[in-house]
Design a protein around this motif. Structure first.
Motif, PDB file in Angstrom:
ATOM      1  N   LYS A   5      74.070  32.074-108.667  1.00  0.00           N
ATOM      2  CA  LYS A   5      75.167  31.953-107.697  1.00  0.00           C
ATOM      3  C   LYS A   5      75.609  33.342-107.219  1.00  0.00           C
ATOM      4  CE  LYS A   5      78.309  28.489-108.349  1.00  0.00           C
ATOM      5  NZ  LYS A   5      78.502  27.674-107.172  1.00  0.00           N
ATOM      6  N   ALA A  60      75.297  34.817-103.466  1.00  0.00           N
ATOM      7  CA  ALA A  60      76.526  35.278-102.807  1.00  0.00           C
ATOM      8  C   ALA A  60      76.321  36.670-102.209  1.00  0.00           C
ATOM      9  CB  ALA A  60      77.680  35.289-103.805  1.00  0.00           C
ATOM     10  N   ARG A 106      74.055  36.367 -99.100  1.00  0.00           N
ATOM     11  CA  ARG A 106      74.801  35.830 -97.958  1.00  0.00           C
ATOM     12  C   ARG A 106      75.724  36.899 -97.384  1.00  0.00           C
ATOM     13  NH1 ARG A 106      79.320  32.754 -96.546  1.00  0.00           N
ATOM     14  NH2 ARG A 106      78.778  31.326 -94.862  1.00  0.00           N
ATOM     15  N   ILE A 155      77.035  40.746 -93.129  1.00  0.00           N
ATOM     16  CA  ILE A 155      77.448  42.102 -92.725  1.00  0.00           C
ATOM     17  C   ILE A 155      76.386  42.724 -91.814  1.00  0.00           C
ATOM     18  CG2 ILE A 155      77.890  44.451 -93.558  1.00  0.00           C
ATOM     19  CD1 ILE A 155      79.303  43.189 -95.997  1.00  0.00           C
ATOM     20  N   SER A 204      76.255  41.383 -88.391  1.00  0.00           N
ATOM     21  CA  SER A 204      77.439  41.675 -87.576  1.00  0.00           C
ATOM     22  C   SER A 204      77.232  42.960 -86.776  1.00  0.00           C
ATOM     23  CB  SER A 204      78.697  41.771 -88.452  1.00  0.00           C
ATOM     24  OG  SER A 204      78.699  42.968 -89.184  1.00  0.00           O
ATOM     25  N   THR A 263      84.940  48.738-102.400  1.00  0.00           N
ATOM     26  CA  THR A 263      84.718  47.421-103.005  1.00  0.00           C
ATOM     27  C   THR A 263      84.044  47.495-104.381  1.00  0.00           C
ATOM     28  OG1 THR A 263      82.743  47.355-101.629  1.00  0.00           O
ATOM     29  CG2 THR A 263      84.619  46.060-100.883  1.00  0.00           C
ATOM     30  N   PHE A 265      88.183  44.921-100.006  1.00  0.00           N
ATOM     31  CA  PHE A 265      87.545  43.741 -99.393  1.00  0.00           C
ATOM     32  C   PHE A 265      86.492  44.210 -98.380  1.00  0.00           C
ATOM     33  CE2 PHE A 265      91.423  41.718-100.882  1.00  0.00           C
ATOM     34  CZ  PHE A 265      90.972  40.474-101.274  1.00  0.00           C
ATOM     35  N   TYR A 266      85.603  43.293 -98.007  1.00  0.00           N
ATOM     36  CA  TYR A 266      84.599  43.602 -96.975  1.00  0.00           C
ATOM     37  C   TYR A 266      85.219  43.332 -95.615  1.00  0.00           C
ATOM     38  CZ  TYR A 266      81.550  43.678-100.984  1.00  0.00           C
ATOM     39  OH  TYR A 266      81.002  43.980-102.203  1.00  0.00           O
ATOM     40  N   ARG A 324      84.148  43.541 -92.598  1.00  0.00           N
ATOM     41  CA  ARG A 324      83.376  42.888 -91.526  1.00  0.00           C
ATOM     42  C   ARG A 324      83.193  41.393 -91.785  1.00  0.00           C
ATOM     43  NH1 ARG A 324      81.466  46.574 -87.869  1.00  0.00           N
ATOM     44  NH2 ARG A 324      80.090  45.062 -86.880  1.00  0.00           N
ATOM     45  N   LEU A 325      83.657  40.911 -92.924  1.00  0.00           N
ATOM     46  CA  LEU A 325      83.614  39.481 -93.221  1.00  0.00           C
ATOM     47  C   LEU A 325      84.979  38.859 -92.962  1.00  0.00           C
ATOM     48  CD1 LEU A 325      81.668  39.360 -96.633  1.00  0.00           C
ATOM     49  CD2 LEU A 325      80.734  39.320 -94.319  1.00  0.00           C
ATOM     50  N   GLU A 341      85.147  34.245 -96.128  1.00  0.00           N
ATOM     51  CA  GLU A 341      83.874  34.736 -96.677  1.00  0.00           C
ATOM     52  C   GLU A 341      84.116  35.675 -97.859  1.00  0.00           C
ATOM     53  OE1 GLU A 341      81.510  34.375 -92.402  1.00  0.00           O
ATOM     54  OE2 GLU A 341      82.404  36.277 -93.001  1.00  0.00           O
ATOM     55  N   PHE A 397      83.011  34.888-101.635  1.00  0.00           N
ATOM     56  CA  PHE A 397      82.112  35.842-102.299  1.00  0.00           C
ATOM     57  C   PHE A 397      82.632  36.187-103.700  1.00  0.00           C
ATOM     58  CE2 PHE A 397      81.187  40.267-103.459  1.00  0.00           C
ATOM     59  CZ  PHE A 397      79.807  40.194-103.574  1.00  0.00           C
ATOM     60  N   PHE A 398      83.910  36.582-103.770  1.00  0.00           N
ATOM     61  CA  PHE A 398      84.443  36.980-105.080  1.00  0.00           C
ATOM     62  C   PHE A 398      84.562  35.774-106.025  1.00  0.00           C
ATOM     63  CE2 PHE A 398      85.624  40.765-102.645  1.00  0.00           C
ATOM     64  CZ  PHE A 398      85.156  41.749-103.508  1.00  0.00           C
ATOM     65  N   SER A 434      82.426  33.379-106.118  1.00  0.00           N
ATOM     66  CA  SER A 434      81.058  33.180-106.618  1.00  0.00           C
ATOM     67  C   SER A 434      80.744  34.119-107.773  1.00  0.00           C
ATOM     68  CB  SER A 434      80.038  33.429-105.506  1.00  0.00           C
ATOM     69  OG  SER A 434      80.239  32.529-104.473  1.00  0.00           O
ATOM     70  N   ARG A 480      88.431  37.725 -89.175  1.00  0.00           N
ATOM     71  CA  ARG A 480      87.789  38.856 -89.834  1.00  0.00           C
ATOM     72  C   ARG A 480      88.836  39.699 -90.562  1.00  0.00           C
ATOM     73  NH1 ARG A 480      83.070  42.428 -87.060  1.00  0.00           N
ATOM     74  NH2 ARG A 480      84.566  44.096 -87.389  1.00  0.00           N
TER      75      ARG A 480
END
Lengths: 276, 264
Positions: free
Chosen positions: A11, A15, A18, A23, A26, A100, B105-106, B108-109, B113, B117-118, B120, B150
């Motif tokens: 998973k 993730a 994806r 990104i 984009s 991040t 955080f990202y 561009r998401l 999303e 993501f987190f 998951s 976004r």
């Protein structure tokens, strides 16, 4: 330290895949830019070869092919291997810059899984580029690969990817500890062009540089791949190169994983995990 | 063993590190920075601990030690019987930390999303995530359309709200909040504090460490208060006791405690 592919681990990998896909897509022009960059590189060598009249030099006799076909294969391979070499360190550097990385490490992700997850998009993208190279090579440039020994090619290719990934993980360990100033990346980028045999066979070099190139796994990978594709050499005929690559792979992979874990623990101790 | 135990815990940062994200720590010993100095305490379930201290007192370091993002130099930490060095992954499952960085955080998401993501990373499926966020959306006053936007288009208050959601999404037993209501509107702050105290602590039995410079907020919601100064734990007592004994507000109790220590 082993990678256990249980459901949560899968998973996490999906993730990441994806997230990276979203990104990357984009940035609308990045994809086209990547393809153009590869194509321009190939065309440059095509015309250099044309300039010298597509002549076979004695250094290329060993490989039974012309300069363009030689450099095309080595570039296609190195483009893929580069995903292993560079993706771990560059992805971690990106996460550090974005801020991040600390958030990622506050989640229960195992270190081997983190490494796999960070690099998986780059490997998939590099695989796509490899397909583009193969299509261009076979159908546009009409490179003759009829002599290829598939088994020895796949053996050399797999061992090389493991070796270069291990070197990439070592490089990432330096990024975690020192952020900027990564000696592994510097050595690799300085040596790959001169001593790796990507742009010319190592036999062109003077004896002392040829000796130095023996310490670089890339030189064994390129030589063995060229021989397996253009000469059709078997595993037995490539036993020296394959043995050396196997030794590199067996030693470097556990060392790199241990170093990466050490780097993470070191930054947990000195408090520099969130720095960039 | 459902308690947190710190026994003589110290954390020193080497002098050659630029610890910008650990907030201007200023108590130095021989060039090194002593962020926490011989801290000991026990905390049991169903507690909301208000953590007070000036900038550089060691509050962020304390939260990071609790979350397994830092390892102590000396002393012992036990989190529900887990050792941060040996059981680092288990501690990360047990704790949720609100990182005080919008850039965690990202951008561009979309917010959705990012949260998926987190989530998951904690092995959560979409259904569980959906169930948990709907309650948090109500508490924090988040409109569902914002979820699809976004991340770089969100206000800093909204980013903080999604930071809170990420902290709570895996239902951690220990919740580490570094200024959770900073940048939040008044109503959202009140709602979240009521949710933290009444639901998370009283109903669910969670332990919350709540760092804030808003003393009235801390006084209103916390069971216990920790006052840190220059890496030392000056006070750790019940909120009511701290204020009642001195017959003063928390503001005055805090200033008095820090000044008394300064004069010693």
């Amino acid at each position: 330290m082993t990678i256990t592919m249980n459901k949560p681990a899968l998973k996490q990998i999906f993730a990441f895949l994806r997230k990276d896909f979203l990104i990357e897509t984009s940035y609308k022009l990045a994809f086209i830019e990547g393809i153009l960059h590869a194509l321009i590189g190939i065309l440059t060598f095509f015309f250099i070869d044309k300039l010298f009249g597509h002549k076979m030099t004695p250094h290329l006799d060993t490989f039974n092919t012309g300069y363009f076909a030689y450099v095309f294969l080595s570039m296609a391979f190195f483009n893929y291997a580069g995903a292993g070499l560079g993706s771990f360190a560059s992805k971690i550097r990106n996460e550090q810059y974005q801020g991040t990385f600390l958030a990622l490490l506050s989640t229960p992700i195992k270190i081997p899984n983190l490494l796999l997850s960070l690099s998986i998009w780059n490997f998939l993208y590099a695989s796509f580029e490899l397909i583009v190279y193969v299509v261009l090579g076979l159908f546009l440039f009409k490179i003759d690969v009829s002599n290829t020994n598939v088994l020895s090619f796949l053996t050399v290719f797999s061992l090389s990817i493991i070796t270069f990934s291990a070197m990439g993980i070592l490089s990432a360990s330096f990024v975690i500890m020192f952020k900027r100033g990564n000696p592994v990346a510097w050595i690799l980028s300085a040596m790959e062009g001169l001593l790796g045999g990507i742009f010319f066979p190592v036999s062109v070099l003077p004896p002392f540089l040829q000796t130095l190139s023996k310490f670089i796994p890339l030189s064994y990978s390129i030589k063995a791949l060229e021989l397996s594709v253009y000469r059709g050499h078997s595993i037995m005929e490539l036993k020296n190169e394959i043995s050396i690559l196997a030794i590199f792979a067996i030693f470097l992979l556990p060392i790199s994983l241990w170093t990466f874990k050490y780097a993470i623990n070191k930054t947990l101790k000195n408090g520099s995990l969130g720095q960039y | 063993m459902e308690k947190i135990n710190f026994k003589s815990v110290s954390k020193i940062f080497p002098a050659n590190l630029n610890l910008t994200d650990l907030l201007n720590l200023n108590f130095k010993t021989g060039g090194d920075t002593k962020a926490l100095d011989d801290i000991s305490f026990d905390i049991h379930k169903s507690s909301l601990i208000g953590v007070l201290g000036k900038n550089g007192a060691g509050k962020t370091t304390l939260l990071r030690l609790l979350s397994g993002l830092l390892i102590p130099d000396s002393g012992k930490i036990s989190i529900f019987g887990l050792n941060p060095l040996k059981n680092n992954l288990e501690i990360k499952k047990t704790t949720g930390i609100l990182l005080n960085q919008e850039r965690s955080f990202y951008w561009r998401l979309t917010a959705k999303e990012n949260i998926n993501f987190f989530a998951s990373m904690h092995g959560l499926d979409k259904r569980t995530v959906q169930k948990r966020i709907s309650r948090l959306f109500d508490v924090l006053g988040i409109d569902k359309t914002i979820y699809e936007k976004r991340f770089d288009s969100l206000s800093s208050g909204m980013m903080k709200k999604f930071g809170i959601i990420r902290t709570l999404i895996h239902n951690p037993d220990i919740i580490l909040l570094d200024e959770p209501t900073k940048n939040l509107d008044y109503e959202s702050s009140l709602n979240f504090n009521a949710f933290a105290r009444n639901y998370l602590v009283k109903e669910q039995g969670k332990i919350i460490f709540y760092v804030s410079h808003e003393l009235r907020e801390i006084e209103a919601i916390s069971d216990k208060i920790m006052i840190l100064n220059k890496g030392k734990l000056l006070k750790f007592s019940d909120t009511s006791e701290l204020c009642a004994n001195q017959k003063i507000s928390l503001m005055n109790a805090f200033v008095k405690t820090v000044n008394d220590n300064h004069n010693e």
